[in-house]
Design a protein around this motif. Structure first.
Motif, PDB file in Angstrom:
ATOM      1  N   UNK A 177       0.830  -1.198   0.000  1.00  0.00           N
ATOM      2  CA  UNK A 177       0.000   0.000   0.000  1.00  0.00           C
ATOM      3  C   UNK A 177       0.864   1.248   0.000  1.00  0.00           C
ATOM      4  N   UNK A 178       0.262   2.353  -0.424  1.00  0.00           N
ATOM      5  CA  UNK A 178       0.889   3.670  -0.306  1.00  0.00           C
ATOM      6  C   UNK A 178       0.046   4.511   0.645  1.00  0.00           C
ATOM      7  N   UNK A 186      -0.624   4.036   8.654  1.00  0.00           N
ATOM      8  CA  UNK A 186      -1.649   2.985   8.552  1.00  0.00           C
ATOM      9  C   UNK A 186      -1.576   2.063   9.767  1.00  0.00           C
ATOM     10  N   UNK A 187      -2.715   1.682  10.284  1.00  0.00           N
ATOM     11  CA  UNK A 187      -2.766   0.911  11.527  1.00  0.00           C
ATOM     12  C   UNK A 187      -2.318  -0.522  11.347  1.00  0.00           C
ATOM     13  N   UNK A 188      -2.515  -1.089  10.161  1.00  0.00           N
ATOM     14  CA  UNK A 188      -2.287  -2.516   9.987  1.00  0.00           C
ATOM     15  C   UNK A 188      -0.994  -2.840   9.253  1.00  0.00           C
ATOM     16  N   UNK A 192       6.843  -0.410   7.394  1.00  0.00           N
ATOM     17  CA  UNK A 192       6.614   0.947   6.909  1.00  0.00           C
ATOM     18  C   UNK A 192       7.933   1.476   6.357  1.00  0.00           C
ATOM     19  N   UNK A 193       7.917   1.880   5.094  1.00  0.00           N
ATOM     20  CA  UNK A 193       9.113   2.372   4.421  1.00  0.00           C
ATOM     21  C   UNK A 193       8.865   3.802   3.955  1.00  0.00           C
ATOM     22  N   UNK A 255       2.888  -4.288   3.520  1.00  0.00           N
ATOM     23  CA  UNK A 255       4.055  -3.430   3.318  1.00  0.00           C
ATOM     24  C   UNK A 255       3.542  -2.062   2.899  1.00  0.00           C
ATOM     25  N   UNK A 256       3.875  -1.045   3.669  1.00  0.00           N
ATOM     26  CA  UNK A 256       3.346   0.297   3.423  1.00  0.00           C
ATOM     27  C   UNK A 256       4.473   1.253   3.050  1.00  0.00           C
TER      28      UNK A 256
END
Length: 319
Positions: A177-178, A186-188, A192-193, A255-256
């Motif tokens: 996701x972005x 984002x909570x889930x 986080x990158x 993966x965000x």
């Protein structure tokens, strides 16, 4: 006469406290249908062909937990039932027996303060000895045996996932996701990158209205001097971690990728990374949380040195 759709069935039995619940939970996480302590007399009814049953329902492997506390439990009767299900109905049915040393079982009961099901008013050692004798025929007859004396719950679950993995089952649901940091994390997300080190298309007048899905925006981001090396390192990290997550039985991996507004850099990198993962054999879904958010200069802060460097490129304007 064999049935048209024989089931792949595993009976899970063994000593109380040896890890039956851990095994059944691991199998369920892998996509198996799981039933625990089903009365033996109902197994036939459970496996009876159902008119109109879907193919995926029939193909789904089935694990049935049975033990000394199961209603109408009788080892000899169970052996006869399994033989009949194999020979007459053609089911591929196996039996996994979980064993454990008596001293370790006593320690586990003492730690959890649980009572042994066969010795509710007596020491656990009495119930363990009685159960071991009761289960002896099943232990001798089972085609799989795992001694859990020296296994932690996690190690046992890992062994089950390795032994009973089937293609298409047990793989975590992978999401890429972005998002925009301006609208919160984002909570889930599991990983986080932060993509804010890349130069920002927001500061190009022609690119600001676009998104990371646009080829011109993607090309702009990809020309950042750090882009190739950084994204290659991210690819290497993900290809290392994802199989490890699967081995640990993780059901969902998200993966965000974030940037300031969630419209340009993070969107492009999320799409690019998902494509790389598909090429490596994974099946990620892609979501862009903040793609529809309105651009705003005050959210983006001042242009960075990398953004200012772009001002020297022909045809580029910088506010």
């Amino acid at each position: 006469m064999t049935r048209e759709h024989p089931r792949d069935i595993l009976l899970v039995t063994g000593m109380s406290g040896a890890g039956k619940s851990t095994v059944l939970n691991a199998l369920e996480d892998m996509g198996w249908e799981v039933l625990d302590n089903l009365p033996v007399r109902l197994i036939d009814r459970l496996l009876a062909p159902m008119p109109g049953a879907r193919g995926d329902e029939v193909d789904r492997p089935l694990a049935i937990g049975i033990g000394a506390q199961t209603r109408d439990f009788d080892p000899d009767r169970i052996v006869k039932l399994i033989n009949r299900l194999r020979s007459e109905d053609g089911h591929d049915i196996g039996t996994l027996f979980l064993d454990c040393a008596g001293s370790e079982l006593e320690r586990r009961y003492s730690e959890t303060r649980r009572r042994h099901p066969l010795a509710l008013d007596r020491p656990a050692a009495d119930g363990i000895a009685q159960e071991r004798g009761l289960l002896a025929p099943l232990r001798s007859w089972a085609n799989r045996l795992i001694d859990t004396t020296n296994l932690s719950a996690n190690a046992l679950a890992t062994q089950i996932r390795t032994t009973f993995a089937r293609e298409g089952h047990g793989e975590p649901t992978l999401s890429v996701m972005s998002f925009g940091f301006a609208r919160g994390l984002p909570r889930d997300a599991d990983l986080v990158l932060d993509m804010r080190f890349l130069r920002n298309p927001h500061w190009d007048d022609a690119l600001r209205p676009g998104t990371g899905l646009d080829p011109a925006v993607a090309a702009y981001v990809a020309r950042d001097p750090a882009y190739d090396e950084a994204l290659a390192a991210i690819d290497q990290l993900l290809l290392l971690l994802l199989p490890r997550y699967q081995a640990e039985g993780k059901s969902y991996v998200t993966i965000a990728f974030g940037c300031t507004g969630g419209r340009h850099r993070s969107v492009h990198v999320a799409e690019r990374t998902a494509a790389r993962l598909r090429a490596a054999g994974f099946s990620p879904t892609v979501a862009h949380r903040d793609l529809g958010a309105a651009p705003q200069d005050s959210l983006e802060g001042a242009p960075t040195a990398a953004d200012r460097e772009v001002a020297r490129e022909p045809g580029t304007k910088l506010k």
